[in-house]
Enzyme design. Structure first.
Site, PDB file in Angstrom:
ATOM      1  N   LYS A 154     -12.966 -72.426  32.602  1.00 31.00           N
ATOM      2  CA  LYS A 154     -13.411 -72.874  31.279  1.00 31.00           C
ATOM      3  C   LYS A 154     -12.294 -72.736  30.236  1.00 31.00           C
ATOM      4  CE  LYS A 154     -16.962 -70.115  31.884  1.00 31.00           C
ATOM      5  NZ  LYS A 154     -16.962 -69.943  33.333  1.00 31.00           N
ATOM      6  N   ILE A 155     -11.642 -71.573  30.197  1.00 30.04           N
ATOM      7  CA  ILE A 155     -10.612 -71.357  29.168  1.00 30.04           C
ATOM      8  C   ILE A 155      -9.349 -72.145  29.505  1.00 30.04           C
ATOM      9  CG2 ILE A 155      -9.162 -69.618  28.035  1.00 30.04           C
ATOM     10  CD1 ILE A 155     -11.516 -67.611  28.493  1.00 30.04           C
ATOM     11  N   ASP A 174      -4.607 -73.205  40.773  1.00 23.87           N
ATOM     12  CA  ASP A 174      -5.895 -72.505  40.853  1.00 23.87           C
ATOM     13  C   ASP A 174      -6.272 -72.440  42.326  1.00 23.87           C
ATOM     14  OD1 ASP A 174      -8.812 -71.898  40.757  1.00 23.87           O
ATOM     15  OD2 ASP A 174      -8.625 -72.316  38.618  1.00 23.87           O
ATOM     16  N   CYS A 201      -6.735 -66.817  34.624  1.00 25.39           N
ATOM     17  CA  CYS A 201      -7.569 -66.479  35.793  1.00 25.39           C
ATOM     18  C   CYS A 201      -8.092 -65.055  35.623  1.00 25.39           C
ATOM     19  CB  CYS A 201      -6.781 -66.648  37.082  1.00 25.39           C
ATOM     20  SG  CYS A 201      -5.275 -65.722  37.134  1.00 25.39           S
ATOM     21  N   PRO A 202      -9.133 -64.698  36.354  1.00 29.09           N
ATOM     22  CA  PRO A 202      -9.696 -63.347  36.190  1.00 29.09           C
ATOM     23  C   PRO A 202      -8.820 -62.304  36.876  1.00 29.09           C
ATOM     24  CG  PRO A 202     -10.894 -64.558  37.878  1.00 29.09           C
ATOM     25  CD  PRO A 202      -9.884 -65.510  37.328  1.00 29.09           C
ATOM     26  N   THR A 228      -3.659 -64.265  27.814  1.00 27.58           N
ATOM     27  CA  THR A 228      -4.878 -63.951  27.054  1.00 27.58           C
ATOM     28  C   THR A 228      -6.003 -63.578  28.017  1.00 27.58           C
ATOM     29  OG1 THR A 228      -5.468 -66.290  27.057  1.00 27.58           O
ATOM     30  CG2 THR A 228      -4.359 -65.472  25.080  1.00 27.58           C
ATOM     31  N   SER A 229      -5.655 -63.300  29.291  1.00 23.85           N
ATOM     32  CA  SER A 229      -6.723 -63.050  30.274  1.00 23.85           C
ATOM     33  C   SER A 229      -6.978 -61.557  30.470  1.00 23.85           C
ATOM     34  CB  SER A 229      -6.393 -63.726  31.600  1.00 23.85           C
ATOM     35  OG  SER A 229      -6.792 -65.070  31.522  1.00 23.85           O
ATOM     36  N   ARG A 230      -6.209 -60.926  31.313  1.00 21.63           N
ATOM     37  CA  ARG A 230      -6.313 -59.474  31.497  1.00 21.63           C
ATOM     38  C   ARG A 230      -4.904 -58.936  31.699  1.00 21.63           C
ATOM     39  NH1 ARG A 230     -10.560 -59.980  29.553  1.00 21.63           N
ATOM     40  NH2 ARG A 230     -12.613 -59.340  30.310  1.00 21.63           N
ATOM     41  N   ASP A 254      -2.123 -61.045  24.462  1.00 22.28           N
ATOM     42  CA  ASP A 254      -3.366 -60.621  23.797  1.00 22.28           C
ATOM     43  C   ASP A 254      -3.988 -59.462  24.574  1.00 22.28           C
ATOM     44  OD1 ASP A 254      -5.431 -60.862  21.800  1.00 22.28           O
ATOM     45  OD2 ASP A 254      -6.712 -61.776  23.324  1.00 22.28           O
ATOM     46  N   GLU A 259      -4.227 -51.128  28.026  1.00 22.76           N
ATOM     47  CA  GLU A 259      -4.732 -51.294  26.656  1.00 22.76           C
ATOM     48  C   GLU A 259      -5.924 -50.402  26.322  1.00 22.76           C
ATOM     49  OE1 GLU A 259      -5.941 -55.506  26.947  1.00 22.76           O
ATOM     50  OE2 GLU A 259      -8.025 -54.871  26.677  1.00 22.76           O
ATOM     51  N   HIS A 291      -6.320 -57.885  21.995  1.00 19.02           N
ATOM     52  CA  HIS A 291      -7.433 -58.467  22.752  1.00 19.02           C
ATOM     53  C   HIS A 291      -8.453 -59.116  21.797  1.00 19.02           C
ATOM     54  CE1 HIS A 291      -9.610 -58.043  26.878  1.00 19.02           C
ATOM     55  NE2 HIS A 291     -10.029 -59.130  26.249  1.00 19.02           N
TER      56      HIS A 291
HETATM   57  P1  NAD Z   1     -13.578 -69.059  34.652  1.00 17.05           P
HETATM   58  O1  NAD Z   1     -14.298 -68.292  35.708  1.00 17.05           O
HETATM   59  O2  NAD Z   1     -14.229 -70.242  34.040  1.00 17.05           O
HETATM   60  O3  NAD Z   1     -12.165 -69.545  35.240  1.00 17.05           O
HETATM   61  C1  NAD Z   1     -11.303 -68.706  35.968  1.00 17.05           C
HETATM   62  C2  NAD Z   1     -10.491 -69.597  36.896  1.00 17.05           C
HETATM   63  O4  NAD Z   1      -9.544 -68.762  37.574  1.00 17.05           O
HETATM   64  C3  NAD Z   1     -11.347 -70.271  37.979  1.00 17.05           C
HETATM   65  O5  NAD Z   1     -11.094 -71.666  37.995  1.00 17.05           O
HETATM   66  C4  NAD Z   1     -10.900 -69.594  39.251  1.00 17.05           C
HETATM   67  O6  NAD Z   1     -10.954 -70.441  40.385  1.00 17.05           O
HETATM   68  C5  NAD Z   1      -9.466 -69.221  38.907  1.00 17.05           C
HETATM   69  N1  NAD Z   1      -8.907 -68.209  39.798  1.00 17.05           N
HETATM   70  C6  NAD Z   1      -9.543 -67.184  40.418  1.00 17.05           C
HETATM   71  N2  NAD Z   1      -8.659 -66.513  41.191  1.00 17.05           N
HETATM   72  C7  NAD Z   1      -7.471 -67.135  41.058  1.00 17.05           C
HETATM   73  C8  NAD Z   1      -6.193 -66.924  41.618  1.00 17.05           C
HETATM   74  N3  NAD Z   1      -5.963 -65.949  42.493  1.00 17.05           N
HETATM   75  N4  NAD Z   1      -5.186 -67.756  41.258  1.00 17.05           N
HETATM   76  C9  NAD Z   1      -5.410 -68.787  40.385  1.00 17.05           C
HETATM   77  N5  NAD Z   1      -6.610 -69.039  39.830  1.00 17.05           N
HETATM   78  C10 NAD Z   1      -7.619 -68.221  40.167  1.00 17.05           C
HETATM   79  O7  NAD Z   1     -13.176 -67.976  33.568  1.00 17.05           O
HETATM   80  P2  NAD Z   1     -12.788 -68.246  32.048  1.00 17.05           P
HETATM   81  O8  NAD Z   1     -14.019 -68.212  31.213  1.00 17.05           O
HETATM   82  O9  NAD Z   1     -11.886 -69.420  31.973  1.00 17.05           O
HETATM   83  O10 NAD Z   1     -11.999 -66.900  31.703  1.00 17.05           O
HETATM   84  C11 NAD Z   1     -10.751 -66.610  32.301  1.00 17.05           C
HETATM   85  C12 NAD Z   1     -10.381 -65.174  31.987  1.00 17.05           C
HETATM   86  O11 NAD Z   1     -10.118 -65.046  30.583  1.00 17.05           O
HETATM   87  C13 NAD Z   1     -11.518 -64.150  32.215  1.00 17.05           C
HETATM   88  O12 NAD Z   1     -11.556 -63.733  33.563  1.00 17.05           O
HETATM   89  C14 NAD Z   1     -11.138 -63.033  31.301  1.00 17.05           C
HETATM   90  O13 NAD Z   1     -10.337 -62.115  32.012  1.00 17.05           O
HETATM   91  C15 NAD Z   1     -10.287 -63.697  30.226  1.00 17.05           C
HETATM   92  N6  NAD Z   1     -10.919 -63.641  28.896  1.00 17.05           N
HETATM   93  C16 NAD Z   1     -10.210 -63.130  27.858  1.00 17.05           C
HETATM   94  C17 NAD Z   1     -10.747 -63.084  26.583  1.00 17.05           C
HETATM   95  C18 NAD Z   1      -9.978 -62.556  25.403  1.00 17.05           C
HETATM   96  O14 NAD Z   1     -10.591 -62.201  24.395  1.00 17.05           O
HETATM   97  N7  NAD Z   1      -8.659 -62.494  25.455  1.00 17.05           N
HETATM   98  C19 NAD Z   1     -12.054 -63.547  26.380  1.00 17.05           C
HETATM   99  C20 NAD Z   1     -12.750 -64.087  27.463  1.00 17.05           C
HETATM  100  C21 NAD Z   1     -12.183 -64.128  28.716  1.00 17.05           C
END
Ligand code: NAD
Length: 333
Positions: A154-155, A174, A201-202, A228-230, A254, A259, A291
């Site tokens: 999604k992001i 991905d 990615c997560p 901005t993920s983890r 981020d 953290e 974050h």
């Molecule tokens: P999502 O589940 O919609 O998308 C994650 C994508 O990562 C999926 O398409 C999945 O197939 C892919 N993925 C999984 N393992 C992978 C790998 N080994 N290599 C490549 N791609 C891989 O999640 P999202 O809503 O897009 O969120 C993504 C991440 O953003 C979350 O997991 C979270 O850690 C982070 N996040 C951060 C904030 C913030 O405030 N900074 C807020 C929300 C989410």
């Protein structure tokens, strides 16, 4: 009457949750402290616990909550790498907010990239001092550059849409090729050809430290990395080394792997003991935010609405529509 204990709460959480809770009438106890095995006892008498990204929802905390009779853990976030969901299975169900505003995080990723590349943060400080010199503020056009997006969920998809407006070439990687509008390549090609790499990615065992000394070696000299993920997607020591030897041209962070004890708090009068973070923050080509990718009114409204609906549904009829997915994490380990 259902009672919920909220951990790690800030004024903005209360503002949005109180507003949405007018429809539900739950009793909410807000705690500033983070959840851990030690602080779990604050939830005594609660039916549910609501936790956030840096709460410790490991086995000892789950055991402590279970003993108190807590029946649901409601994460008010999308990621759940801080929850031992294997351990929770069969004890306490865990729900989350799978999507609240992918745009909030994607827009923040682009804001960080533009800020660092065009040195907006430096220009702001200079002009406040009537220093109108431009020396040292040179950036590069995003137009025509290659942006590598790791994770096209999604992001990642929202970030790709934003990048298109800048006239960039976009490469994606991905494990599931879930976006038909983007050019997918293998990870090595993305690392080799991208001028900017953005992580979406997560965090799980297969993605921990996916950016490390070896992967940095494969990147273009001068690459910008946006995370901005983890935090733990990046080995911070390798990142620092890459910045010091000028292989990496900029880092927009981020999130940071260590953290949890620092972010969301005012540490301005403390002696911060984390040498890697301290050195990263001191570099002119690093920008760190605490974050805050999720921090928009729209996202906070959606987080509060989905979290309280998750809780309401569970206590009404046992529904767990947004339960954390153990089968996904099994697949990835
Ligand atoms: P999502 O589940 O919609 O998308 C994650 C994508 O990562 C999926 O398409 C999945 O197939 C892919 N993925 C999984 N393992 C992978 C790998 N080994 N290599 C490549 N791609 C891989 O999640 P999202 O809503 O897009 O969120 C993504 C991440 O953003 C979350 O997991 C979270 O850690 C982070 N996040 C951060 C904030 C913030 O405030 N900074 C807020 C929300 C989410």
């Amino acid at each position: 009457m259902i009672t919920i204990s909220f951990y790690d709460t800030k004024p903005y959480d209360k503002e949005y949750f109180n507003l949405i809770n007018e429809q539900y009438g739950f009793t909410i106890n807000y705690f500033e402290t983070k959840l851990s095995a030690r602080t779990a006892k604050l939830a005594e008498g609660s039916d549910a616990v609501c936790a956030f990204v840096n709460d410790d929802v490991s086995a000892p905390a789950i055991d402590a909550l279970d003993k108190l009779g807590v029946r649901l853990i409601a994460m008010r976030c999308a990621g759940y790498n801080n929850v031992d969901i294997r351990y929770a299975e069969g004890k306490i169900p865990v729900v989350r907010v799978p999507a609240y505003s992918p745009h909030a995080v994607a827009e923040h990723a682009m804001a960080l990239l533009l800020t660092l590349n065009r040195r907006i943060h430096k220009a702001f400080l200079r002009t406040r001092d009537f220093n109108f010199s431009l020396n040292g503020l040179t950036g590069f056009d995003l137009h025509g550059k290659t942006i590598g997006v790791i994770g096209t969920g999604k992001i990642g998809a929202a970030f790709i849409d934003i990048c298109r407006g800048f006239g960039t070439r976009i490469l994606a990687y991905d494990v599931f090729r879930n976006n038909e509008w983007v050019e997918y390549v293998d990870l090595d090609t993305l690392l080799k050809e991208s001028d900017v790499i953005s992580l979406h990615c997560p965090l799980n065992p297969s993605t921990r430290h996916m950016i490390n000394a070896k992967s940095i070696d494969k990147m273009k000299k001068g690459v910008f990395i946006v995370n901005t993920s983890r935090g733990a997607l990046i080995n911070s020591e390798a990142l620092l080394y890459g910045l010091l030897n000028e292989k990496i041209g900029g880092a927009c962070l981020d999130v940071y792997e260590e953290e949890s004890e620092l972010f969301y708090e005012d540490n301005s009068t403390a002696i911060v003991k984390d040498d890697i973070l301290t050195r990263l923050i001191c570099l002119p080509n690093v920008i760190v935010t605490s974050h805050q990718g999720f921090l928009t009114g729209e996202a906070l409204t959606n987080i509060a609405a989905t979290t309280l609906e998750n809780i309401s549904e569970f206590f009404a009829d046992g529904s767990l529509d947004n339960q954390t997915l153990l089968e996904n994490s099994k697949k990835l380990i």
